[in-house]
Design a protein around this motif. Structure first.
Motif, mmCIF file in Angstrom:
data_model
loop_
_atom_site.group_PDB
_atom_site.id
_atom_site.type_symbol
_atom_site.label_atom_id
_atom_site.label_comp_id
_atom_site.label_asym_id
_atom_site.label_seq_id
_atom_site.Cartn_x
_atom_site.Cartn_y
_atom_site.Cartn_z
ATOM 1 N N HIS A 118 1.851 -2.428 14.448
ATOM 2 C CA HIS A 118 1.205 -2.471 13.139
ATOM 3 C C HIS A 118 1.232 -3.909 12.604
ATOM 4 O O HIS A 118 2.291 -4.412 12.203
ATOM 5 C CB HIS A 118 1.915 -1.537 12.156
ATOM 6 C CG HIS A 118 1.876 -0.099 12.569
ATOM 7 N ND1 HIS A 118 0.742 0.681 12.461
ATOM 8 C CD2 HIS A 118 2.829 0.699 13.110
ATOM 9 C CE1 HIS A 118 0.993 1.897 12.906
ATOM 10 N NE2 HIS A 118 2.258 1.937 13.304
ATOM 11 N N GLY A 119 0.078 -4.545 12.577
ATOM 12 C CA GLY A 119 0.015 -5.944 12.161
ATOM 13 C C GLY A 119 0.458 -6.185 10.738
ATOM 14 O O GLY A 119 0.798 -7.308 10.363
ATOM 15 N N SER A 120 0.465 -5.143 9.919
ATOM 16 C CA SER A 120 0.850 -5.303 8.514
ATOM 17 C C SER A 120 2.356 -5.164 8.298
ATOM 18 O O SER A 120 2.822 -5.274 7.162
ATOM 19 C CB SER A 120 0.120 -4.270 7.654
ATOM 20 O OG SER A 120 0.485 -2.954 8.040
ATOM 21 N N LEU A 121 3.114 -4.925 9.376
ATOM 22 C CA LEU A 121 4.555 -4.675 9.250
ATOM 23 C C LEU A 121 5.329 -5.676 10.095
ATOM 24 O O LEU A 121 5.325 -5.597 11.329
ATOM 25 C CB LEU A 121 4.897 -3.237 9.677
ATOM 26 C CG LEU A 121 4.139 -2.126 8.952
ATOM 27 C CD1 LEU A 121 4.508 -0.766 9.531
ATOM 28 C CD2 LEU A 121 4.415 -2.161 7.445
ATOM 29 N N SER A 136 0.822 -1.212 0.000
ATOM 30 C CA SER A 136 0.000 0.000 0.000
ATOM 31 C C SER A 136 0.854 1.261 0.000
ATOM 32 O O SER A 136 1.162 1.814 -1.046
ATOM 33 C CB SER A 136 -0.975 -0.008 1.183
ATOM 34 O OG SER A 136 -0.278 -0.069 2.419
ATOM 35 N N HIS A 137 1.281 1.715 1.188
ATOM 36 C CA HIS A 137 1.886 3.035 1.326
ATOM 37 C C HIS A 137 3.390 3.077 1.071
ATOM 38 O O HIS A 137 3.997 4.143 1.163
ATOM 39 C CB HIS A 137 1.602 3.596 2.726
ATOM 40 C CG HIS A 137 1.852 2.608 3.832
ATOM 41 N ND1 HIS A 137 3.081 2.040 4.073
ATOM 42 C CD2 HIS A 137 0.996 2.077 4.746
ATOM 43 C CE1 HIS A 137 2.990 1.212 5.100
ATOM 44 N NE2 HIS A 137 1.727 1.203 5.518
ATOM 45 N N GLY A 138 3.982 1.954 0.745
ATOM 46 C CA GLY A 138 5.398 1.946 0.416
ATOM 47 C C GLY A 138 6.297 1.437 1.516
ATOM 48 O O GLY A 138 7.422 0.991 1.257
ATOM 49 N N TYR A 139 5.817 1.493 2.753
ATOM 50 C CA TYR A 139 6.631 1.034 3.877
ATOM 51 C C TYR A 139 6.297 -0.404 4.278
ATOM 52 O O TYR A 139 6.921 -0.960 5.174
ATOM 53 C CB TYR A 139 6.485 1.995 5.062
ATOM 54 C CG TYR A 139 7.105 3.344 4.759
ATOM 55 C CD1 TYR A 139 8.475 3.532 4.847
ATOM 56 C CD2 TYR A 139 6.323 4.414 4.324
ATOM 57 C CE1 TYR A 139 9.061 4.745 4.525
ATOM 58 C CE2 TYR A 139 6.896 5.635 4.003
ATOM 59 C CZ TYR A 139 8.267 5.793 4.113
ATOM 60 O OH TYR A 139 8.839 7.002 3.790
ATOM 61 N N ASP A 140 5.326 -0.992 3.602
ATOM 62 C CA ASP A 140 4.992 -2.410 3.789
ATOM 63 C C ASP A 140 5.519 -3.167 2.564
ATOM 64 O O ASP A 140 4.772 -3.670 1.745
ATOM 65 C CB ASP A 140 3.490 -2.606 3.976
ATOM 66 C CG ASP A 140 2.645 -1.840 2.957
ATOM 67 O OD1 ASP A 140 3.226 -1.108 2.126
ATOM 68 O OD2 ASP A 140 1.415 -1.979 2.995
#
Length: 423
Positions: A154-157, A69-73
């Motif tokens: 952050h569960g996505s990271l 998504s935002h580039g950091y994931d």
């Protein structure tokens, strides 16, 4: 801490900080209908002459690599995100930057990866004997089955396992791959969340291969000097000064800025910090202080020591408030017109102030390592002298918050170098 002999180029660098996904209008969350090859990254080329006319000498790119998504994931840090374009697009953009004498810094996310990263999924599916198991920080004995440890809740990271040779090899390979393409260095995202010894293990080998490379660590809090010395990064993000600048203007309390500049002087004895009044993670300075206050803040930035960066759109007086929700960064990471000709006229005065202040800075390159001393400190008035490292030169900046606010910058002979309003 490393020798600075090979990175003197950065003393003359003022960064223009771009968040590419926002800049070119790539979809962040809903990516439906954006499948296949895109060449949005090429839009940035049409802004490079604008950047040089602004006066900056380098582009600090936010995340460019394949992510959810935002580039950091991140999903793959060897691949340009197809929402932005191709590796050939990047090569062309890099070449166009170099043609104009613009340095290039990339954003490296080496604290964590996205939870949908194929290697994460493979490790969880195959268990602790998986070839990728050691790359990530996974609790194999967690109740309910293996659970990755995540970045700041952050569960996505998913966190890398920085103690493992696998993670060290991975980070080294990414760093060296893009340095080999011709970039000038790295912003190390969330560097504060990784033990300094990790960077000290990784960076020397990169410098051996690329002696001119410069490494900027994102450090939000903590002991900046200790982090620089233990990690061997060249610089860190000076959040203390960022806060002191906007808060002292907003609260009409220049005693806070005076204290912040004393702290800043201490840092300059050990390293040259990256200074800023805006970035991709904070409310726009013009939203916090208004247009006049934002220019005052920028005048401070340009008259104190450090390696400054200008967040895209701040030079136009863009506004945007960071919010704590799923779309909370959208307003501060906006799309730009395809070319500068598409800008509206409301930002012209702010742009001219930024150009003049950047030009002042570039005419006085000694400011990068200069320290400050107070001449007058009051709640709404502040006068400080910025003195060169050898003590032979100085400028004096006088700020008043009364009325619409004013700034006057004089050289050591009392000649006015710049003033707002026009003096």
């Amino acid at each position: 801490m490393r020798s600075e002999a090979n990175v003197n180029w950065v003393d003359n660098t003022i960064w223009w900080h771009l968040y590419p996904l926002g800049f070119v209008g790539a979809p962040i969350r809903d990516q439906g209908g954006d499948e296949g090859e895109s060449h949005r990254l090429l839009q940035v080329i049409d802004w490079l002459d604008y950047a040089t006319q602004l006066g900056v000498s380098g582009i600090l790119f936010g995340p460019l690599f394949l992510s959810s998504s935002h580039g950091y994931d991140t999903l793959d840090q060897f691949t340009i995100d197809p929402r932005l374009g191709t590796e050939e697009d990047f090569d062309l953009l890099l070449a166009e930057c170099k043609k104009r004498g613009l340095r290039v810094l990339l954003d490296g996310v080496f604290s964590h990866v996205g939870s949908q990263n194929p290697q994460v999924l493979a490790a969880l599916a195959e268990g602790p004997d998986s070839p990728d198991a050691d790359l990530f920080d996974i609790d194999w004995d967690a109740s309910g089955g293996p659970q990755p440890r995540v970045f700041e809740g952050h569960g996505s990271l998913v966190r890398l396992n920085h103690a493992s040779p696998a993670a060290q090899t991975y980070v080294s390979e990414v760093i060296n791959h893009w340095l080999g393409k011709g970039i000038d260095g790295w912003r190390l995202d969330a560097a504060y969340s990784v033990a300094p010894w990790f960077w000290a293990k990784i960076l020397p080998a990169a410098r051996e291969a690329y002696p001119d490379a410069w490494f900027l660590g994102e450090v939000i809090h903590g002991d900046y000097v200790e982090f620089v010395e233990e990690s061997t990064v060249d610089s860190v993000t000076q959040y203390e000064l960022w806060k002191a600048i906007w808060s002292s203007i907003l609260d009409e309390n220049f005693f806070e800025l005076d204290w912040g500049l004393k702290r800043h002087n201490d840092f300059l004895e050990h390293f040259v910090p990256n200074t800023f009044v805006g970035n991709h993670d904070v409310t726009r300075i013009a939203s916090t202080l208004g247009a006049n206050g934002a220019v005052i803040a920028f005048a401070i930035l340009m008259t104190v020591g450090g390696i400054p960066s200008v967040y895209y759109g701040d030079e136009q007086g863009f506004t945007g408030i960071k919010e704590e929700n799923v779309a909370g960064d959208d307003a501060i990471r906006p799309r730009m017109p395809e070319t500068p000709e598409g800008l509206l006229g409301f930002g012209k005065a702010t742009l001219e102030s930024h150009k003049a202040l950047i030009a002042l800075r570039r005419r006085n390159p000694w400011l990068v390592r200069a320290t400050t001393e107070p001449v007058l400190v009051e709640h709404t008035r502040y006068v400080y002298r910025t003195i060169s490292e050898d003590g032979r030169r100085h400028i004096e900046t006088a700020i008043s918050l009364e009325g619409a606010g004013s700034v006057v910058i004089r050289d050591q002979d009392g000649v006015i170098l710049w003033g707002k309003p026009t003096i």
